[in-house]
Design a protein around this motif. Structure first.
Motif, PDB file in Angstrom:
ATOM      1  N   GLU A 223       0.818  -1.215   0.000  1.00  0.00           N
ATOM      2  CA  GLU A 223       0.000   0.000   0.000  1.00  0.00           C
ATOM      3  C   GLU A 223       0.850   1.263   0.000  1.00  0.00           C
ATOM      4  OE1 GLU A 223      -3.757  -0.067   0.214  1.00  0.00           O
ATOM      5  OE2 GLU A 223      -2.937  -1.862  -0.750  1.00  0.00           O
ATOM      6  N   ARG A 224       2.142   1.142   0.402  1.00  0.00           N
ATOM      7  CA  ARG A 224       2.996   2.313   0.583  1.00  0.00           C
ATOM      8  C   ARG A 224       4.257   2.267  -0.276  1.00  0.00           C
ATOM      9  NH1 ARG A 224       0.339   0.820   5.003  1.00  0.00           N
ATOM     10  NH2 ARG A 224      -0.343   2.436   6.458  1.00  0.00           N
ATOM     11  N   LEU A 225       4.406   1.248  -1.084  1.00  0.00           N
ATOM     12  CA  LEU A 225       5.660   1.004  -1.785  1.00  0.00           C
ATOM     13  C   LEU A 225       5.993   2.135  -2.750  1.00  0.00           C
ATOM     14  CD1 LEU A 225       7.831  -1.226  -2.057  1.00  0.00           C
ATOM     15  CD2 LEU A 225       6.507  -2.118  -3.986  1.00  0.00           C
TER      16      LEU A 225
ATOM     17  N   ILE B  69      13.290  -0.787  -4.792  1.00  0.00           N
ATOM     18  CA  ILE B  69      13.881  -2.084  -5.113  1.00  0.00           C
ATOM     19  C   ILE B  69      13.643  -2.986  -3.907  1.00  0.00           C
ATOM     20  CG2 ILE B  69      15.996  -3.327  -5.668  1.00  0.00           C
ATOM     21  CD1 ILE B  69      17.066  -0.685  -6.844  1.00  0.00           C
ATOM     22  N   VAL B  70      13.058  -4.158  -4.152  1.00  0.00           N
ATOM     23  CA  VAL B  70      12.699  -5.064  -3.062  1.00  0.00           C
ATOM     24  C   VAL B  70      13.472  -6.370  -3.215  1.00  0.00           C
ATOM     25  CG1 VAL B  70      10.830  -6.274  -1.871  1.00  0.00           C
ATOM     26  CG2 VAL B  70      10.383  -4.060  -2.976  1.00  0.00           C
TER      27      VAL B  70
ATOM     28  N   ARG C  38       4.237  -2.252  -8.988  1.00  0.00           N
ATOM     29  CA  ARG C  38       3.688  -1.090  -9.685  1.00  0.00           C
ATOM     30  C   ARG C  38       4.835  -0.205 -10.153  1.00  0.00           C
ATOM     31  NH1 ARG C  38       0.401  -1.003  -4.800  1.00  0.00           N
ATOM     32  NH2 ARG C  38      -1.795  -1.500  -5.229  1.00  0.00           N
ATOM     33  N   GLY C  39       4.547   0.672 -11.093  1.00  0.00           N
ATOM     34  CA  GLY C  39       5.527   1.669 -11.511  1.00  0.00           C
ATOM     35  C   GLY C  39       6.817   1.030 -11.978  1.00  0.00           C
ATOM     36  N   ASP C  40       7.944   1.560 -11.457  1.00  0.00           N
ATOM     37  CA  ASP C  40       9.263   1.060 -11.836  1.00  0.00           C
ATOM     38  C   ASP C  40       9.875   0.169 -10.760  1.00  0.00           C
ATOM     39  OD1 ASP C  40       9.307   2.478 -14.292  1.00  0.00           O
ATOM     40  OD2 ASP C  40       9.851   4.317 -13.225  1.00  0.00           O
ATOM     41  N   VAL C  41       9.043  -0.413  -9.917  1.00  0.00           N
ATOM     42  CA  VAL C  41       9.547  -1.262  -8.838  1.00  0.00           C
ATOM     43  C   VAL C  41      10.311  -2.446  -9.421  1.00  0.00           C
ATOM     44  CG1 VAL C  41       8.858  -2.855  -7.000  1.00  0.00           C
ATOM     45  CG2 VAL C  41       7.796  -0.598  -7.160  1.00  0.00           C
TER      46      VAL C  41
END
Length: 597
Positions: free
Chosen positions: A378-380, A385-386, A404-407
C-alpha cells in the motif's frame, strides 16, 4: 613507478566501468588490496562482513543494474566462502566475476597454509570461464574474457591469481607466438532474431487458441510492453515465474501473479484451463503447475537455445531476444472474437486480490505476517527495489507484494538459499543509490548473516543519495518454512530443538549500530511503522513480531498435504489448536470471498 599486476587489474576494471568491488581482505590478495590504496579507491572496495555476503552483494548489484558484479576474496577459506553466492548467480543466470587469491606459485603442491585446489573447487560454479593467471602476460586477456563471458552467458566466472604474481611488474602480451592480446573493453549485446519461418508457425499456433495463457520469466523483463500487447490481442492472462515477478505491473487486470508452490489461484486456474501456452523468457522448473501434457499447444521464446523447450512439450521454439521475437510475432497475431476467457481471468484476478486483503487482515498472535507485506504494498515507492529472502517470507512476497511503476524485485529464485535479502539490498543501493531499497527477511536468515551485514549498511549509508534501506524482519522465533514443510510433507510435528530460534531484539541491535530501529508488536502499529521507516533519514530495521502459525497454504493444496498437517497435529504439535484455527480462518477467505471471518 612500474605498474604491478594488481594495479593493472584495477585499471582494467575501471576501463570496463566497474565502480566497486565487493570483498573481504586476506594475505592471498594483499597485492590487489595494496593496489586499491594506490588507485585512490577506484574502483571502490566495499568491505562486507563475510565473503559469502560479498558474493551476494555482487549478485544483487548485477541483478538490479544489468551490469557485471565483481567480488574478491583471499585464498583458501575466503575463496570457499564465495561459493554459495556464486552458485546463486549461476542458477539465476547473473553476470558476476570473482577474483580470488592463491598461495605463492613456489609453494603450490606443497600442502602449504591455506592452499586449496581452487581450480577443482570452482570448476562447476564457474564452468563458463575459469582460469589461473600465472604470468603477467595473461592479463588483460583473462580478465577481459571473464567479464565478456559473464555478461554474454549471464553466468559467474572466476580468475585465480597467485599472491606473488599480484606484486610483479605488469608486462603486456607481445606480438609473439603463444602470447594472447586483448581488445579494448566494451560489449554490446546483440539482438537475436528468431527464424522467420518458425515465427510464422508460432503465430499459427497462437492464433488457433481460444484460451491462451502466457508465462513470463526474468528473460521477458525488457519486453514488458510487447508482452502486454500480445496478451491484449490474444485475450490472454499472464502468469509470472518468481524471478519474473517485476516484469509486469500487478495493476494490470489480466496479470494473475506468481505461479507454482508460492503462486496464486488465478495462475493455477489459468494453466489448468488454457488450451494454448506461450512461455517467454522463463525456465520455470515445476511442470506439474503447467497445463497437463498434451492438453495445450505451446510456444517457447528464449534467448538461450540450451534452455528452451525443456519444461513442457512445446510445439514451436523461438530462439531469440524476447522483445525482438515478440515484435516479429505481433503483426501476425489475431485473437479470438469471444473475450469470455479474458473476462473470466480478470474476474478471478480481482476476486483473488480481495481474498488476499481479507487474509492479510485476519487477526493473529500478535501480527499476521501476510499483513506485513500487504501494508508495504500500500505504501511502496514506485521506484523502490525489493529483495526477499528464502523461507516463509517468500510466500508472502510472492502473493502479497504488488508490483507497480518502476519497482524492481528479486530473490534467490533457483538456489533458494537463506540469507541474500540484506546483501542483495546493499548491492541494489550501490547500483541505484538514489532509490529506496527494502529487504524482506525472516529472523532465521537475519540471525544467520543479516545482523552482521547491518554493520555494512551503517558503514556505507553516507554514500547513498537516498539513505533509505529498510530491513523488515519477520520475527517469529521459528525456522518457519521448514516447520511447515515438516508438517505438510512428512506429517511430523514441529521439532522445537531444530526449529525454535533464540530471542533477540533486531530493532535494539539496529539502534546500537546507528540505524533507525522500530519494533512492532500489534497490527495497528504496522502501517505507521512502515510510514516511519520509509520516511527515515537513515537506514532502518523494522522488527515485526508475527505469528508463526499462519500457514503458507498454496491455493491448490492437495488432500495429501492437508492430511499430513492433520497428522502433525495429532502427533502433538506444540501449538496445535492455534495452528488449526489460523489455517481454517485463512483458507475460509478463499471459500467465502464476500466475508471476513
Amino acid at each position: 613507478m612500474a605498474e604491478s599486476v594488481g594495479d593493472h587489474i584495477l585499471r582494467r576494471l575501471r576501463e570496463w566501468g566497474v565502480e566497486q568491488v565487493f570483498g573481504y581482505p586476506g594475505d592471498g590478495i594483499n597485492g590487489i588490496i595494496a593496489a586499491f590504496g594506490r588507485a585512490g579507491d577506484r574502483p571502490r572496495f566495499i568491505q562486507a562482513r563475510h565473503e559469502e555476503m560479498a558474493a551476494f552483494e555482487a549478485v544483487g548489484y548485477a541483478k538490479f543494474s544489468g551490469r557485471v558484479g565483481v567480488c574478491t576474496a583471499t585464498s583458501g577459506p575466503g575463496a570457499i566462502h564465495l561459493l554459495n553466492g556464486l552458485y546463486d548467480a549461476k542458477l539465476d543466470h547473473v553476470p558476476v566475476v570473482a577474483i580470488v587469491g592463491q598461495t605463492e606459485r613456489s609453494a603450490m603442491g606443497g600442502a602449504y597454509q591455506q592452499e586449496v585446489d581452487l581450480q577443482a573447487l570452482f570448476k562447476d560454479v564457474a564452468s563458463d570461464y575459469l582460469v589461473e593467471v600465472n604470468v603477467p602476460e595473461q592479463l588483460p586477456n583473462a580478465l577481459d574474457r571473464a567479464i565478456r563471458t559473464a555478461l554474454t552467458r549471464r553466468a559467474p566466472t572466476a580468475l585465480i591469481i597467485p599472491s606473488d604474481l599480484q606484486t610483479e611488474d605488469h608486462t603486456p602480451p607481445a606480438h609473439a607466438f603463444k602470447q594472447v592480446p586483448s581488445s579494448p573493453p566494451g560489449l554490446v549485446a546483440p539482438r537475436l532474431v528468431p527464424d522467420e519461418a518458425e515465427v510464422l508457425r508460432a503465430a499459427e499456433v497462437l492464433n488457433a487458441g481460444q484460451r491462451v495463457a502466457i508465462l513470463v520469466g526474468q528473460g521477458a523483463r525488457g519486453a514488458a510492453a510487447e508482452v502486454e500487447q500480445v496478451a491484449d490481442i490474444l485475450g490472454a492472462g499472464v502468469a509470472k515465474a518468481l524471478l519474473g515477478k517485476d516484469v509486469l505491473s500487478d495493476d494490470l487486470p489480466f496479470v494473475t501473479g506468481a505461479i507454482g508452490l508460492l503462486g496464486t489461484r488465478p495462475s493455477y486456474e489459468l494453466m489448468r484451463d488454457c488450451d494454448t501456452l506461450l512461455i517467454v523468457g522463463s525456465n520455470f522448473p515445476y511442470s506439474q503447475f503447467l497445463p497437463e501434457f498434451g492438453k495445450a499447444r505451446a510456444v517457447h521464446i528464449d534467448i538461450d537455445g540450451a534452455m528452451i523447450g525443456m519444461r513442457y512439450p512445446t510445439e514451436v521454439n523461438l530462439v531469440g531476444d524476447a522483445r525482438t521475437s515478440l515484435q516479429a510475432l505481433l503483426p501476425l497475431l489475431s485473437g479470438p472474437t469471444d473475450r469470455a476467457w479474458r473476462e473470466k481471468i480478470e474476474e478471478n484476478v480481482a476476486r483473488w486480490w480481495r481474498t488476499m486483503e481479507r487474509q492479510a487482515m485476519l487477526d493473529a498472535k500478535p501480527v499476521n505476517p501476510m499483513r506485513i507485506v500487504w501494508e508495504l504494498s500500500e505504501r511502496l515507492p514506485l521506484n523502490a527495489i525489493v529483495a526477499a529472502d528464502s523461507g516463509s517470507v517468500a510466500n508472502w512476497y510472492a502473493r502479497h507484494l504488488r508490483i507497480r511503476g518502476d519497482v524492481r524485485a528479486s530473490l534467490s529464485g533457483t538456489l533458494a538459499t537463506m540469507g541474500p535479502a540484506v546483501p542483495y539490498a546493499i548491492g541494489a543501493k550501490f547500483a541505484h543509490p538514489d532509490r529506496p531499497a527494502i529487504a524482506l527477511t525472516g529472523d532465521g536468515a537475519m540471525q544467520m548473516n543479516g545482523m552482521a551485514e547491518l554493520l555494512t549498511v551503517a558503514r556505507y549509508a553516507g554514500r547513498w543519495s537516498d539513505p533509505r534501506l529498510v530491513v523488515c524482519v519477520l520475527h517469529n522465533n521459528d525456522l518457519n518454512q521448514v516447520t511447515w514443510e515438516l508438517r505438510a510433507m512428512g506429517g511430523a510435528p514441529k521439532f522445537e530443538e531444530s526449529q525454535t530460534l533464540p530471542e533477540v531484539s533486531y530493532a535494539d541491535f539496529a539502534r546500537g549500530v546507528g540505524l533507525e530501529g522500530i519494533t512492532v508488536t500489534s497490527p495497528e502499529e504496522l502501517g505507521p511503522a512502515w510510514d516511519r521507516a520509509l520516511a527515515a533519514d537513515r537506514p532502518a530495521v523494522l522488527d515485526v513480531h508475527c505469528d508463526p502459525e499462519v500457514p503458507p497454504i498454496p491455493p491448490h493444496a492437495s488432500f495429501e498435504q492437508a492430511e499430513s498437517v492433520v497428522q502433525a497435529v495429532l502427533k502433538g504439535d506444540p501449538d496445535a489448536v492455534h495452528l488449526v484455527v489460523q489455517g481454517a480462518k485463512t483458507k475460509l477467505q478463499e471459500m467465502l470471498p464476500g466475508r471476513r471471518t
